[in-house]
Design a protein around this motif. Structure first.
Motif, PDB file in Angstrom:
ATOM      1  N   PHE A   8       0.830  -1.203   0.000  1.00 53.26           N
ATOM      2  CA  PHE A   8       0.000   0.000   0.000  1.00 53.26           C
ATOM      3  C   PHE A   8       0.862   1.248   0.000  1.00 53.26           C
ATOM      4  N   THR A   9       0.491   2.201  -0.832  1.00 55.33           N
ATOM      5  CA  THR A   9       1.161   3.491  -0.853  1.00 55.33           C
ATOM      6  C   THR A   9       0.107   4.582  -0.736  1.00 55.33           C
ATOM      7  N   ARG A  10       0.508   5.680  -0.181  1.00 59.29           N
ATOM      8  CA  ARG A  10      -0.402   6.820  -0.043  1.00 59.29           C
ATOM      9  C   ARG A  10      -0.127   7.766  -1.200  1.00 59.29           C
ATOM     10  N   SER A  11      -1.158   8.036  -1.993  1.00 60.90           N
ATOM     11  CA  SER A  11      -0.977   8.884  -3.164  1.00 60.90           C
ATOM     12  C   SER A  11      -1.610  10.265  -2.990  1.00 60.90           C
ATOM     13  N   GLY A  18      -3.412   0.026  -3.432  1.00 56.22           N
ATOM     14  CA  GLY A  18      -2.938  -1.308  -3.099  1.00 56.22           C
ATOM     15  C   GLY A  18      -2.539  -2.038  -4.364  1.00 56.22           C
ATOM     16  N   ASN A  19      -1.290  -2.425  -4.445  1.00 56.01           N
ATOM     17  CA  ASN A  19      -0.771  -3.146  -5.609  1.00 56.01           C
ATOM     18  C   ASN A  19       0.037  -4.345  -5.141  1.00 56.01           C
ATOM     19  N   GLN A  20       0.159  -5.314  -6.035  1.00 52.07           N
ATOM     20  CA  GLN A  20       1.061  -6.414  -5.760  1.00 52.07           C
ATOM     21  C   GLN A  20       2.473  -5.843  -5.675  1.00 52.07           C
ATOM     22  N   GLN A  21       3.293  -6.396  -4.783  1.00 46.88           N
ATOM     23  CA  GLN A  21       4.666  -5.912  -4.622  1.00 46.88           C
ATOM     24  C   GLN A  21       5.377  -5.888  -5.971  1.00 46.88           C
TER      25      GLN A  21
END
Length: 51
Positions: A8-11, A18-21
């Motif tokens: 998870f990254t905060r945009s 949420g993306n696959q690594q």
């Protein structure tokens, strides 16, 4: 409970992605471009986050 392989990254102040690594917007565009027969350098992308 099984854990999902998500990163998870905060945009933005209220947005999380949420993306696959190892998967990013760029890797998605690069894969699509290769499939369609052009390069990422031939793409232009815009976001929709308000500042």
């Amino acid at each position: 409970m099984r854990k999902l392989p998500l990163h998870f990254t905060r945009s933005g102040p209220y947005y999380y992605e949420g993306n696959q690594q190892g998967i990013t917007k760029y890797t998605g565009i690069a894969h699509l471009a290769e499939h369609l027969g052009f390069t990422p350098a031939e793409c232009m992308c815009f976001g929709n986050e308000k500042k």
